[in-house]
Scaffold this motif. Structure first.
Motif, PDB file in Angstrom:
ATOM      1  N   SER B  47       0.839  -1.208   0.000  1.00 44.21           N
ATOM      2  CA  SER B  47       0.000   0.000   0.000  1.00 44.21           C
ATOM      3  C   SER B  47       0.866   1.248   0.000  1.00 44.21           C
ATOM      4  O   SER B  47       0.589   2.211  -0.724  1.00 44.21           O
ATOM      5  CB  SER B  47      -0.916   0.021   1.230  1.00 44.21           C
ATOM      6  OG  SER B  47      -1.791  -1.068   1.201  1.00 44.21           O
ATOM      7  N   CYS B  50       2.547   2.015  -3.388  1.00 41.02           N
ATOM      8  CA  CYS B  50       1.739   2.534  -4.499  1.00 41.02           C
ATOM      9  C   CYS B  50       0.718   3.556  -4.044  1.00 41.02           C
ATOM     10  O   CYS B  50      -0.275   3.796  -4.722  1.00 41.02           O
ATOM     11  CB  CYS B  50       1.095   1.393  -5.278  1.00 41.02           C
ATOM     12  SG  CYS B  50       0.065   0.300  -4.317  1.00 41.02           S
ATOM     13  N   ALA B  51       0.969   4.180  -2.881  1.00 38.84           N
ATOM     14  CA  ALA B  51       0.017   5.144  -2.327  1.00 38.84           C
ATOM     15  C   ALA B  51      -0.241   6.293  -3.301  1.00 38.84           C
ATOM     16  O   ALA B  51      -1.373   6.778  -3.420  1.00 38.84           O
ATOM     17  CB  ALA B  51       0.528   5.679  -0.993  1.00 38.84           C
ATOM     18  N   GLU B  52       0.791   6.693  -4.035  1.00 40.02           N
ATOM     19  CA  GLU B  52       0.653   7.854  -4.920  1.00 40.02           C
ATOM     20  C   GLU B  52      -0.042   7.533  -6.243  1.00 40.02           C
ATOM     21  O   GLU B  52      -0.372   8.435  -6.999  1.00 40.02           O
ATOM     22  CB  GLU B  52       2.030   8.466  -5.195  1.00 40.02           C
ATOM     23  CG  GLU B  52       2.575   9.190  -3.968  1.00 40.02           C
ATOM     24  CD  GLU B  52       3.930   9.835  -4.225  1.00 40.02           C
ATOM     25  OE1 GLU B  52       4.380   9.837  -5.377  1.00 40.02           O
ATOM     26  OE2 GLU B  52       4.518  10.311  -3.245  1.00 40.02           O
ATOM     27  N   ASP B  53      -0.260   6.254  -6.499  1.00 39.37           N
ATOM     28  CA  ASP B  53      -0.907   5.879  -7.764  1.00 39.37           C
ATOM     29  C   ASP B  53      -2.394   6.212  -7.755  1.00 39.37           C
ATOM     30  O   ASP B  53      -3.028   6.253  -8.802  1.00 39.37           O
ATOM     31  CB  ASP B  53      -0.761   4.367  -8.016  1.00 39.37           C
ATOM     32  CG  ASP B  53       0.688   3.947  -8.156  1.00 39.37           C
ATOM     33  OD1 ASP B  53       1.566   4.831  -8.120  1.00 39.37           O
ATOM     34  OD2 ASP B  53       0.941   2.741  -8.288  1.00 39.37           O
ATOM     35  N   ASP B  54      -2.936   6.417  -6.547  1.00 40.03           N
ATOM     36  CA  ASP B  54      -4.340   6.797  -6.412  1.00 40.03           C
ATOM     37  C   ASP B  54      -5.292   5.801  -7.078  1.00 40.03           C
ATOM     38  O   ASP B  54      -6.202   6.184  -7.825  1.00 40.03           O
ATOM     39  CB  ASP B  54      -4.544   8.199  -6.996  1.00 40.03           C
ATOM     40  CG  ASP B  54      -5.796   8.847  -6.457  1.00 40.03           C
ATOM     41  OD1 ASP B  54      -6.197   8.492  -5.326  1.00 40.03           O
ATOM     42  OD2 ASP B  54      -6.392   9.679  -7.165  1.00 40.03           O
ATOM     43  N   ARG B 187       9.522  -2.295  -9.932  1.00 44.33           N
ATOM     44  CA  ARG B 187       9.067  -1.883  -8.615  1.00 44.33           C
ATOM     45  C   ARG B 187       9.006  -3.065  -7.644  1.00 44.33           C
ATOM     46  O   ARG B 187       9.462  -3.000  -6.501  1.00 44.33           O
ATOM     47  CB  ARG B 187       7.649  -1.348  -8.789  1.00 44.33           C
ATOM     48  CG  ARG B 187       7.336  -0.117  -8.021  1.00 44.33           C
ATOM     49  CD  ARG B 187       5.893   0.210  -8.337  1.00 44.33           C
ATOM     50  NE  ARG B 187       5.563   1.551  -7.946  1.00 44.33           N
ATOM     51  CZ  ARG B 187       4.339   2.065  -8.053  1.00 44.33           C
ATOM     52  NH1 ARG B 187       3.365   1.337  -8.572  1.00 44.33           N
ATOM     53  NH2 ARG B 187       4.096   3.296  -7.650  1.00 44.33           N
TER      54      ARG B 187
END
Lengths: 303, 303
Positions: B47, B50-54, B187
């Motif tokens: 989480s 990839c929090a910024e992937d929205d 990633r």
């Protein structure tokens, strides 16, 4: 007092707020981020509440052995709610036939074979075979959780076909099982009360199948074997059980050969938290926007 | 280099340390507290990564609609792995017959009727029907997770019948799907590398059924539609896939009617984390006692 709105309106509101996601089948629902966060936080609250109990923690998958399930008595009492798992075990020719059948809009059931697993109907079922044999003098206490399946398609979001249950299971003497259950009724009432959910204990019975079912249900009530903590979610007349407290007497001990050090058949009791129902009760009671929940509730289970 | 021990020895060691709990059916395992904590912490690490992937976050239950499943193509390619759910829909008389059959040690399959739900074979399957229609210009990105069922009983703890998968799913133009997948390979490699799991990307194929299956598998490899990050857990010769990276081209877009704003059939790609396998790789690599894990690993995913 909490205003009671019909089930479809509640579901629509939850979907609109991204809390639940319909799949096209009644009672099978995806959950959005906030809904999951509330459940996670509540789950941690339960862990904190019983940290000192030093239970054996096990998490089971939604699928359990069929042989144990057949012995458990569930199919005797609730055949209509049980889910068994089938698969394809044919050859290439049969595979072609199956795919032709599906393409023609027919059922592929005749091409499916029963496997040795079924869906778990409650989180505690895998515990009893695990506890077979002679118990330690203090008995055993399990902390379990799993997805549970009950085949009862409904548009009521509080009656999902597949949902999560967290349970505490006590195995020991009759006194141990009873006192465990009675203590949890008070404990759980406090836990839910602190979240603004004034759930009340009520004697209850399971939805036994068939003509004999009524008698079994009456017997269960008379002997006070089942209690529930109930709260209106979709209906004031038929409040929803957020938790259940069950005393099975010697049933599972007998079936799975669990004995006390004294050589008696062990008694068992379980306490179950319906996690989706508790989240639903929170959203129904405090609204679909957790940032607007009362501060005390937010602090405990808010995202 | 990590010492490779056979699968039964690994399972025995995990059971002895209370990390896994056998149920009596191969590939159906309970998990102890520490095993779950490692999975929870890894899940949070994903989480954070990839929090910024929205992404749109949805959590699905282990059970999904049969109609969508029939359309998905899974039964065409992997009928032997699929699980369909049956239940009892008879009357009291049939119920008695069913119970007699069970008591006599027979199969109660003839008394079971197919329901309109099946077990999810992968976490991403409920996403595609959900995305039906015209996509926004930037496409869509989903973050999903669920239990998955694959009917392949095995004594290898890294090949469970029922396990959890976390997935990221990209839906949009071919370029969006491809670049998403390629970016995630790097990633994920970093993510696992930081945990002391030097998983390597390898071209892969799915275990397609039947005589035609070989051809489909070759085609999948030739077109580089599937990659896996693999690491030896039970065998050096046959390393275990901890993650898979799949480019489905127009398959799901076509089946479920997903279109780009330009009116083209959407392409899809998904990246799946095998949560139990990643936990197993950690216990296999760093040992069954997390307090003895390297400090860096403990800091990231240790209990």
């Amino acid at each position: 007092m909490t205003q009671v709105i019909p089930e479809k309106q509640l579901l629509a509101s939850l979907v609109q707020h991204g809390l639940l996601v319909p799949t096209g089948v009644d009672g099978v629902l995806g959950r959005g981020r906030l809904f999951e966060e509330v459940i996670e936080r509540f789950d941690r609250l339960v862990s904190a509440a019983c940290a000192e109990d030093d239970a054996e923690v096990v998490r089971f998958p939604p699928v359990i052995p069929r042989r144990d399930f057949e012995r458990s008595g569930f199919l005797e009492s609730f055949p209509h709610l049980a889910g068994s798992i089938f698969t394809f075990e044919g050859d290439t020719k049969q595979h072609h036939e199956m795919m032709d059948r599906i393409e023609a809009g027919g059922s592929y059931a005749p091409f499916q074979t029963m496997t040795d697993v079924v869906l778990a109907p409650a989180a505690c079922y895998p515990v009893y075979p695990l506890a077979a044999g002679v118990l330690p003098p203090a008995g055993r206490l399990f902390d379990v959780a799993s997805y549970c399946f009950r085949h009862e398609p409904s548009t009521d979001p509080a009656r999902m076909q597949i949902f999560r249950m967290r349970e505490q299971v006590r195995i020991g003497s009759p006194a141990m099982a009873r006192s465990f259950r009675d203590r949890w009724i008070e404990r759980a009432r406090e836990l839910l009360g602190a979240l603004g959910l004034p759930a009340e204990p009520a004697p209850a019975n399971d939805p036994f199948f068939g003509r004999g079912g009524k008698l079994l249900a009456e017997n269960q009530r008379q002997q006070e074997l089942k209690y529930e903590l109930v709260l209106p979610i979709c209906s004031a007349e038929r409040p929803t059980a957020l938790m259940s407290f069950n005393y099975h007497q010697r049933h599972f001990g007998e079936v799975f050969g669990i004995r006390t050090v004294e050589g008696e058949v062990a008694h068992t009791a379980c306490v179950g938290f319906g996690l989706e129902r508790i989240a639903l009760a929170l959203f129904k009671t405090h609204g679909c926007v957790p940032t607007a929940w009362p501060a005390e509730v937010r602090r405990r289970v808010g995202p």
